[in-house]
Design an enzyme around this catalytic site. Sequence first.
Site, PDB file in Angstrom:
ATOM      1  N   HIS A 200      27.396 -30.040 125.197  1.00 54.92           N
ATOM      2  CA  HIS A 200      26.684 -29.359 126.294  1.00 54.92           C
ATOM      3  C   HIS A 200      26.906 -30.014 127.649  1.00 54.92           C
ATOM      4  CE1 HIS A 200      22.841 -31.804 126.836  1.00 54.92           C
ATOM      5  NE2 HIS A 200      23.243 -32.297 125.682  1.00 54.92           N
ATOM      6  N   THR A 236      26.637 -28.322 106.160  1.00 52.80           N
ATOM      7  CA  THR A 236      27.512 -27.188 106.464  1.00 52.80           C
ATOM      8  C   THR A 236      27.812 -27.167 107.959  1.00 52.80           C
ATOM      9  OG1 THR A 236      26.578 -25.977 104.637  1.00 52.80           O
ATOM     10  CG2 THR A 236      27.751 -24.670 106.287  1.00 52.80           C
ATOM     11  N   CYS A 324      16.052 -37.048 130.113  1.00 52.59           N
ATOM     12  CA  CYS A 324      15.213 -37.465 128.996  1.00 52.59           C
ATOM     13  C   CYS A 324      14.050 -38.329 129.469  1.00 52.59           C
ATOM     14  CB  CYS A 324      16.037 -38.228 127.974  1.00 52.59           C
ATOM     15  SG  CYS A 324      17.599 -37.445 127.658  1.00 52.59           S
TER      16      CYS A 324
HETATM   17  N1  PLP Z   1      24.660 -40.334 126.125  1.00 52.40           N
HETATM   18  C1  PLP Z   1      24.632 -40.015 127.425  1.00 52.40           C
HETATM   19  C2  PLP Z   1      25.285 -40.916 128.405  1.00 52.40           C
HETATM   20  C3  PLP Z   1      23.978 -38.851 127.858  1.00 52.40           C
HETATM   21  O1  PLP Z   1      23.946 -38.547 129.156  1.00 52.40           O
HETATM   22  C4  PLP Z   1      23.359 -38.032 126.887  1.00 52.40           C
HETATM   23  C5  PLP Z   1      22.614 -36.817 127.303  1.00 52.40           C
HETATM   24  O2  PLP Z   1      21.987 -36.779 128.349  1.00 52.40           O
HETATM   25  C6  PLP Z   1      23.444 -38.399 125.537  1.00 52.40           C
HETATM   26  C7  PLP Z   1      24.100 -39.555 125.201  1.00 52.40           C
HETATM   27  C8  PLP Z   1      22.819 -37.572 124.464  1.00 52.40           C
HETATM   28  O3  PLP Z   1      23.617 -36.440 124.175  1.00 52.40           O
HETATM   29  P1  PLP Z   1      22.967 -35.216 123.372  1.00 52.40           P
HETATM   30  O4  PLP Z   1      22.035 -34.536 124.327  1.00 52.40           O
HETATM   31  O5  PLP Z   1      24.115 -34.352 122.975  1.00 52.40           O
HETATM   32  O6  PLP Z   1      22.271 -35.791 122.195  1.00 52.40           O
END
Ligand code: PLP
Length: 388
Positions: A200, A236, A324
Amino acid sequence: MKEIYLDNNATTRVDDAVFEEMRPYFCELYGNPSSMHYFGGQVQSKVTEARKRVADLLGATPEEIIFTACGTESDNTAIRSALEVMPERRHIITSRVEHPAILSFCRELASKGYSVTEIGVDGAGRLNMDEYKQAIDDNTAIVSLMWANNETGVIFPVEEAAAIAKRHGAQFHTDAVQTVGKIPVNMASSKIDMLSVSGHKLHAPKGIGALYVRKGTPFKPLIVGGHQEKNRRAGTENTAAIIALGKACQLAGEFMEFENTVVKAKCERLEKELMAAIPHAQVNGGGAERLPNTTSIAFEFVEGEAILLLLSELGICASSGSACTSGSLEPSHVLRAMGVPFTCAHGSVRFSLSRYTTDAEIDAVVKELPPIIARLRQMSPFGREFLK
Ligand code: PLP
């Protein structure tokens, strides 16, 4: 109101061509790629093609690609695997500015008896290489350092760090979730053992990722069950999303030059014009090598959240840190690790562009943001006092 979306490090829009590529695999070609019949076989051949497309973007071979559910799973898998294959080694090295997908997992491992070293960064977000060289020893199972930081875009010297890890017999993993699709990656000429990708962040859907594992690297799966992914990741396959990731990687390769010329120029213009128009501002990570699409700017004496809300009312989407961690008023752990003063860290806004970003959108931000900052500073007694 048409949105001005400058939050592409949080997530990206699915490219129309990617969506078209995945569409038939929901209601028409919905077979299970593991099935013996022709119907499953049609899907299997598209999954094979997708694996090749991901490998091509990374300069890897298809056998080195394992599909996962997300970047977080890829990150967790890499670290867990290294600890499983080298149980006698109990030390992990990472950095203080990693994404929670790495940091939270490492801190959990620390609470279970592993020794974890988090390497610091300087004021521009650059990795402290001396600290790293001193921390690594023959008890280190894995070094996990992000290739590029999601908040500041600062790029770490992962090749140099991987070479050091190899000298101590440690595995080297890099979280390249923000890197892949933005700058060239070539695993063929690399010492990196494992690398995480997230769909994404490069115009594929959410909920699909990949883990590159160099041929010959001892590996243990995180998720155990069926024989999918050559026994390296059970479950799967998310076939439509895998096919989408393959298409997104093909397009990312085609757009690589565009990203590093046109998108980069737009990002630089945004940064330069905002810095010229707004006093008491600084670029987080300015002076360090950075991704072409990311700029994080600290506006002193204002709250990042207040800026975001006012921008959002105008349809402008940015971020005050990692998606996050937003929602908490604590300054971001990345800016704190860089020693960004509290008054700046609080007022930091990240703009992250994509190939869809237009010049008109940059113009709109450059026009709208300066009065917002001025207004907020006027409203804050603290700001009024300092900026008199
Ligand atoms: N690592 C980094 C540097 C990210 O920016 C992110 C998402 O913000 C992730 C890992 C986590 O990826 P995912 O959202 O696909 O779990």
